[in-house]
Enzyme design. Structure first.
Site, PDB file in Angstrom:
ATOM      1  N   GLU A  30       0.848  -1.101  -0.196  1.00  0.00           N
ATOM      2  CA  GLU A  30       0.254  -0.048  -0.298  1.00  0.00           C
ATOM      3  C   GLU A  30       1.111   1.034  -0.079  1.00  0.00           C
ATOM      4  O   GLU A  30       1.701   1.299   0.815  1.00  0.00           O
ATOM      5  CB  GLU A  30      -1.045  -0.137   1.238  1.00  0.00           C
ATOM      6  CG  GLU A  30      -1.535  -0.942   1.627  1.00  0.00           C
ATOM      7  CD  GLU A  30      -1.711  -1.275   2.249  1.00  0.00           C
ATOM      8  OE1 GLU A  30      -2.096  -1.292   3.406  1.00  0.00           O
ATOM      9  OE2 GLU A  30      -3.479  -2.558   2.333  1.00  0.00           O
ATOM     10  N   GLU A  61      -4.729  -7.229   1.950  1.00  0.00           N
ATOM     11  CA  GLU A  61      -3.718  -7.758   2.540  1.00  0.00           C
ATOM     12  C   GLU A  61      -4.203  -9.197   2.300  1.00  0.00           C
ATOM     13  O   GLU A  61      -2.555  -9.876   1.841  1.00  0.00           O
ATOM     14  CB  GLU A  61      -3.646  -7.514   4.488  1.00  0.00           C
ATOM     15  CG  GLU A  61      -2.837  -6.153   4.591  1.00  0.00           C
ATOM     16  CD  GLU A  61      -3.798  -4.827   4.439  1.00  0.00           C
ATOM     17  OE1 GLU A  61      -4.610  -5.393   4.736  1.00  0.00           O
ATOM     18  OE2 GLU A  61      -3.189  -3.969   4.766  1.00  0.00           O
ATOM     19  N   PHE A  84       2.115  -2.177   8.239  1.00  0.00           N
ATOM     20  CA  PHE A  84       2.592  -2.397  10.175  1.00  0.00           C
ATOM     21  C   PHE A  84       1.925  -3.346  10.418  1.00  0.00           C
ATOM     22  O   PHE A  84       1.608  -4.206   9.354  1.00  0.00           O
ATOM     23  CB  PHE A  84       1.846  -1.135  10.244  1.00  0.00           C
ATOM     24  CG  PHE A  84       1.976   0.287  11.075  1.00  0.00           C
ATOM     25  CD1 PHE A  84       3.064   1.053  11.848  1.00  0.00           C
ATOM     26  CD2 PHE A  84       1.236   1.197   9.935  1.00  0.00           C
ATOM     27  CE1 PHE A  84       3.117   2.561  11.749  1.00  0.00           C
ATOM     28  CE2 PHE A  84       0.840   2.147   9.297  1.00  0.00           C
ATOM     29  CZ  PHE A  84       1.741   3.304  10.587  1.00  0.00           C
ATOM     30  N   ASP A  86       1.361  -4.699  12.275  1.00  0.00           N
ATOM     31  CA  ASP A  86      -0.609  -5.293  13.047  1.00  0.00           C
ATOM     32  C   ASP A  86      -1.193  -5.716  11.796  1.00  0.00           C
ATOM     33  O   ASP A  86      -2.045  -6.613  11.932  1.00  0.00           O
ATOM     34  CB  ASP A  86      -1.072  -3.916  13.416  1.00  0.00           C
ATOM     35  CG  ASP A  86      -0.027  -3.377  14.311  1.00  0.00           C
ATOM     36  OD1 ASP A  86      -0.160  -3.034  15.647  1.00  0.00           O
ATOM     37  OD2 ASP A  86       0.987  -2.683  14.095  1.00  0.00           O
ATOM     38  N   PHE A  87      -1.062  -5.247  10.095  1.00  0.00           N
ATOM     39  CA  PHE A  87      -1.500  -5.745   9.616  1.00  0.00           C
ATOM     40  C   PHE A  87      -2.043  -6.216   8.701  1.00  0.00           C
ATOM     41  O   PHE A  87      -2.934  -7.297   7.962  1.00  0.00           O
ATOM     42  CB  PHE A  87      -2.364  -4.436   8.739  1.00  0.00           C
ATOM     43  CG  PHE A  87      -1.984  -2.543   8.445  1.00  0.00           C
ATOM     44  CD1 PHE A  87      -2.524  -2.708  10.382  1.00  0.00           C
ATOM     45  CD2 PHE A  87      -1.545  -2.277   8.021  1.00  0.00           C
ATOM     46  CE1 PHE A  87      -2.912  -1.541  10.905  1.00  0.00           C
ATOM     47  CE2 PHE A  87      -1.646  -0.705   8.780  1.00  0.00           C
ATOM     48  CZ  PHE A  87      -2.238  -0.378   9.821  1.00  0.00           C
ATOM     49  N   ILE A  88      -0.395  -7.644   9.376  1.00  0.00           N
ATOM     50  CA  ILE A  88      -0.405  -8.199   9.210  1.00  0.00           C
ATOM     51  C   ILE A  88      -1.639 -10.142   9.530  1.00  0.00           C
ATOM     52  O   ILE A  88      -1.786 -11.214   7.957  1.00  0.00           O
ATOM     53  CB  ILE A  88       1.045  -9.568   8.769  1.00  0.00           C
ATOM     54  CG1 ILE A  88       1.328 -10.317   7.766  1.00  0.00           C
ATOM     55  CG2 ILE A  88       1.120 -10.306  10.653  1.00  0.00           C
ATOM     56  CD1 ILE A  88       2.675 -10.597   8.026  1.00  0.00           C
ATOM     57  N   HIS A 130      -1.582   0.001  15.974  1.00  0.00           N
ATOM     58  CA  HIS A 130       0.317   0.079  14.910  1.00  0.00           C
ATOM     59  C   HIS A 130       1.283   0.882  15.479  1.00  0.00           C
ATOM     60  O   HIS A 130       2.380   0.916  15.023  1.00  0.00           O
ATOM     61  CB  HIS A 130       0.097   2.039  14.671  1.00  0.00           C
ATOM     62  CG  HIS A 130      -1.306   1.777  13.313  1.00  0.00           C
ATOM     63  ND1 HIS A 130      -2.977   1.602  13.608  1.00  0.00           N
ATOM     64  CD2 HIS A 130      -1.035   2.388  12.324  1.00  0.00           C
ATOM     65  CE1 HIS A 130      -3.478   1.511  12.311  1.00  0.00           C
ATOM     66  NE2 HIS A 130      -2.888   2.065  11.738  1.00  0.00           N
TER      67      HIS A 130
HETATM   68  C1  LIG Z   1      -6.247  -3.552   7.254  1.00  0.00           C
HETATM   69  C2  LIG Z   1      -4.746  -2.001   6.930  1.00  0.00           C
HETATM   70  N1  LIG Z   1      -3.940  -2.052   6.282  1.00  0.00           N
HETATM   71  C3  LIG Z   1      -3.682  -0.968   5.817  1.00  0.00           C
HETATM   72  C4  LIG Z   1      -4.147   0.086   6.718  1.00  0.00           C
HETATM   73  C5  LIG Z   1      -3.352   1.633   6.544  1.00  0.00           C
HETATM   74  N2  LIG Z   1      -4.084   2.604   6.224  1.00  0.00           N
HETATM   75  C6  LIG Z   1      -5.217   3.522   7.435  1.00  0.00           C
HETATM   76  S1  LIG Z   1      -6.363   4.493   6.445  1.00  0.00           S
HETATM   77  C7  LIG Z   1      -5.105   3.570   4.948  1.00  0.00           C
HETATM   78  C8  LIG Z   1      -6.757   4.523   3.998  1.00  0.00           C
HETATM   79  C9  LIG Z   1      -7.559   3.700   4.270  1.00  0.00           C
HETATM   80  O1  LIG Z   1      -8.405   4.859   2.538  1.00  0.00           O
HETATM   81  P1  LIG Z   1      -9.948   4.762   3.173  1.00  0.00           P
HETATM   82  O2  LIG Z   1     -10.421   3.568   3.597  1.00  0.00           O
HETATM   83  O3  LIG Z   1     -10.728   5.313   1.681  1.00  0.00           O
HETATM   84  O4  LIG Z   1     -10.705   5.866   3.913  1.00  0.00           O
HETATM   85  P2  LIG Z   1     -10.342   7.157   4.192  1.00  0.00           P
HETATM   86  O5  LIG Z   1      -8.535   7.316   4.731  1.00  0.00           O
HETATM   87  O6  LIG Z   1     -10.195   7.496   2.909  1.00  0.00           O
HETATM   88  O7  LIG Z   1     -11.185   7.562   4.940  1.00  0.00           O
HETATM   89  C10 LIG Z   1      -4.564   2.380   4.939  1.00  0.00           C
HETATM   90  C11 LIG Z   1      -4.533   2.200   4.065  1.00  0.00           C
HETATM   91  C12 LIG Z   1      -4.604  -0.107   7.849  1.00  0.00           C
HETATM   92  N3  LIG Z   1      -4.795   0.862   8.405  1.00  0.00           N
HETATM   93  N4  LIG Z   1      -5.664  -1.192   7.956  1.00  0.00           N
END
Ligand SMILES: Cc1ncc(C[n+]2csc(CCOP(=O)(O)OP(=O)(O)O)c2C)c(N)n1
Ligand SMILES: [Mg+2]
Lengths: 327, 322
Positions: A30, A61, A84, A86-88, A130
């Site tokens: 990502e 993921e 992070f 944590d997301f695995i 995180h």
């Molecule tokens: C499972 C997971 N993968 C990656 C992330 C890292 N991450 C946090 S917010 C985000 C983007 C989220 O986008 P969206 O759902 O469109 O919400 P927005 O931030 O645009 O409100 C990512 C990739 C995470 N928190 N959890």
């Protein structure tokens, strides 16, 4: 030629080198593309190697870790970034049931040469989802190599080694170390997985540490040297393969073992080393084994609580004091 | 449109509280008063306000990393919210959760969530307990466009549909997941079309038009209350700030200034103010009075947060197990 660069830049050089050498190496994760990864480890690589080889994935993921397994089995060498550690957990089936077991289940007839890069660690105010350091969980799963480089030099050499390795490698970084600087050769080189590094030889007390606990141990060792205590500091560098010989040799020499790793106390890397020593070098121990570790709690957000969570130099000194009572 | 004037004024006030709160957080973060990550909701206020105006205290919501707006609209108090952002003992989670984990179970707020897509199954579970024990109550699940690519989205929609659970899935499509645009993360533009694949109604609305959101959400929520099952409601919007405060140049690296500016002009609050004036629901003076009152309340919450103590260190070991 060596020069001083950051841990993140060292990883970046390793990735660029492997992609240059081998067109089956590609990156998925990502925000690894134009954004360069949230810790800037893949900065500039998409410009250099194109969007197909440095691929921004959807927040999926399970699909991109599993996708890496499938690609690896069919001739590619994927390097996956999980933002992070944590997301695995979202991809745990792909890691534990698929990636780790294919080679064995298929009678050695399939290989899964892939790397999953993750980062652990508290200290950035990012709270319980995180900031975790649960890398030891994977030590319990046969079939995964686990690398934990503690310097920019080892980060580069071990990542090249991991990408060239025919096994799945979980590559564990620490989010507070990306801006750490150190000497790194410009040319490509490898550092073997599964080989600990005695960073400071000593004869009185053995400390086995990972990631940024190594630097903390070295600082404490210098302080103790002034007081006449000669501490040996071993950078474990890999949880699997585990360099049992290096640990046992040191324990046999000093009669002591202190472990230092940021993961929660229960079941962390120190537990495995304590068991190892109990099984194979109990007769050399002159003092109880002491584990310096995170407490058995999730990481709290509140800054004073978060700071108290992180194993510190003071914790190491307390551990040494406890061991010294017996010597 | 037959919306009582009182509700219309409340919608306005809720949006103003969210905007003013977030602008303060932006400033506090920039000055280093607030640690960690703060994902601001500026520009998306109409969604939380419009949806939650249909909910009572007994209804549930699950929120996201960008959760301040949702919890304010669901009735969270500003003092414990602000104290939580500071990591203080008087915060909603005793300072242990921070911005990404604000929760008040008594108000039906089942938590902001640090995991993208983490809230969807939780909302399904809240829907289950509504169906089994509290017919008539509903669970609303907020999530972003990019989070709709997590497997949890697909599993949760299917589960809720097949069991006719009282859940409303509200997708806030702001066009990005961090730096990755919607076109780069999914091959569709209207996420609501996915509803068909799970056998539930889906609808896409202008997420910057608070009355439209209010009415569409109202319909979906009523349907859920009647026991007719879940709905997927997609609200199109835009995030003005970077992904989080401290994001280098606030998201300018992956989108153009012109795009941001166009959406700033499409401000949900400005648009609603024009509506309110045109339809003589509120005067400019009355609107200003709302802002003044809200600013004062927020200043009070900051004072409260700053004067509150940090939790004692022993607090770290509390609450690990119930
Ligand atoms: C499972 C997971 N993968 C990656 C992330 C890292 N991450 C946090 S917010 C985000 C983007 C989220 O986008 P969206 O759902 O469109 O919400 P927005 O931030 O645009 O409100 C990512 C990739 C995470 N928190 N959890
Ligand atoms: Mg989004």
């Amino acid at each position: 030629m060596s020069r001083v660069i950051t841990y993140a830049q060292a990883l970046n050089e390793a990735l660029a080198h492997c992609m240059d050498q081998d067109d089956s190496v590609f990156i998925m994760g990502e925000d690894v593309g134009r954004y360069g990864g949230i810790f800037q480890v893949t900065a500039g690589l998409q410009d250099r190697f194109g969007v197909d080889r440095v691929m921004d994935t959807p927040i999926s993921e399970a699909a991109f870790v599993g996708g890496a397994v499938g690609a690896a089995m069919t001739g590619m060498r994927p390097v996956v970034e999980i933002m992070f550690i944590d997301f695995i957990t979202v991809a745990m089936d792909m890691v534990v049931n698929q990636m780790a077991k294919m080679h064995f289940m298929f009678g050695g007839r399939a290989k899964v040469p892939m790397v999953i890069r993750v980062n652990i660690g508290a200290g950035r105010g990012t709270a319980a989802q995180h900031s975790q350091s649960f890398h030891a969980i994977f030590q319990h799963i046969p079939g995964i190599k686990i690398a934990m480089p503690s310097t920019p030099h080892d980060a580069k050499g071990m990542l090249i080694e991991a990408i060239q390795d025919d096994n799945p490698v979980l590559f564990v970084e620490h989010k507070k170390m990306y801006i750490d600087k150190g000497e790194v050769p410009e040319e490509a080189y490898t550092v073997p997985l599964g080989k600990a590094n005695v960073v400071r030889p000593g004869k009185d007390i053995t400390v086995v540490a990972t990631l940024n606990m190594v630097a903390k141990a070295l600082t404490v060792a210098e302080e103790l040297a002034a007081q006449g205590v000669d501490m040996e500091v071993i950078d474990l560098r890999s949880l699997c393969p585990l360099d049992r010989e290096a640990v046992l040799a040191s324990v046999r020499k000093t009669g002591t073992l202190i472990t230092a790793d940021e993961g929660c106390h229960t079941g962390n890397m120190g537990a495995e080393l304590a068991a190892l020593v109990a099984e194979q070098a109990l007769d050399s121990l002159q003092a109880p084994i002491v584990r310096v570790a995170g407490p058995d709690t999730p990481v709290a957000f509140s800054p004073p609580l978060e700071q108290a969570y992180i194993p510190s130099e003071q914790d190491l000194k307390d551990a040494v004091a406890r061991v010294l009572e017996y010597l | 449109m037959d919306i009582p004037p009182k509700t219309v004024r409340e919608l306005y006030r809720t949006m103003v509280v969210i905007r003013a709160f977030e602008e303060k957080v932006q400033d506090l973060y920039a000055r280093g008063h607030i640690p960690g990550l703060a994902h601001l909701y500026i520009g998306e206020e109409a969604i939380a306000a419009g949806v939650c105006a249909n909910l009572g205290d007994k209804d549930y919501i699950t929120s996201t990393h960008r959760g301040h707006g949702h919890v304010i609209a669901k009735g969270a108090l500003l003092k414990p919210m602000m104290a939580e952002l500071y990591g203080k003992e008087t915060g909603y989670c005793k300072g242990k959760g921070g911005s990404m984990h604000i929760a008040d179970v008594n108000l039906g707020i089942l938590g902001a969530n640090g995991i993208a897509g983490g809230g969807l199954p939780i909302a399904v579970g809240a829907g289950l307990s509504c169906k089994m024990k509290h017919p008539g109550q509903v669970a609303v699940c907020f999530f972003g466009d990019a989070s709709s690519n997590n497997g949890t989205f697909h599993e949760s929609l299917n589960f809720a549909a097949v069991h006719k659970l009282p859940v409303v899935f509200v997708c806030e499509n702001n066009g990005f997941g961090i730096s990755v645009s919607q076109a780069q993360h999914q091959a569709i533009t209207d996420i609501s079309i996915r509803a068909a694949g799970y056998g539930m109604p889906g609808q896409t609305v202008d997420g910057n038009d608070v009355l439209t959101v209010y009415l569409a959400a109202g319909e979906a929520i009523d349907r859920a209350r009647r026991g007719e099952g879940p709905t997927l409601l997609e609200c199109k919007t835009y995030r003005w700030r970077g992904h989080h405060e401290g994001d280098p140049n606030q998201g300018g690296r992956y989108r153009s200034k012109e795009d941001i500016q166009a959406w700033v002009e499409n401000c949900p609050i400005k648009r609603f103010e024009q509506y309110l004036t045109k339809n003589k629901v509120m005067t400019k003076k009355q609107m200003q009075a709302v802002w003044d009152e809200v600013e004062q309340e927020i200043d009070g919450s900051i004072e409260f947060a700053e004067q509150s103590p940090f939790p004692p260190l022993e607090e770290m070991f509390q609450d690990v197990l119930a």
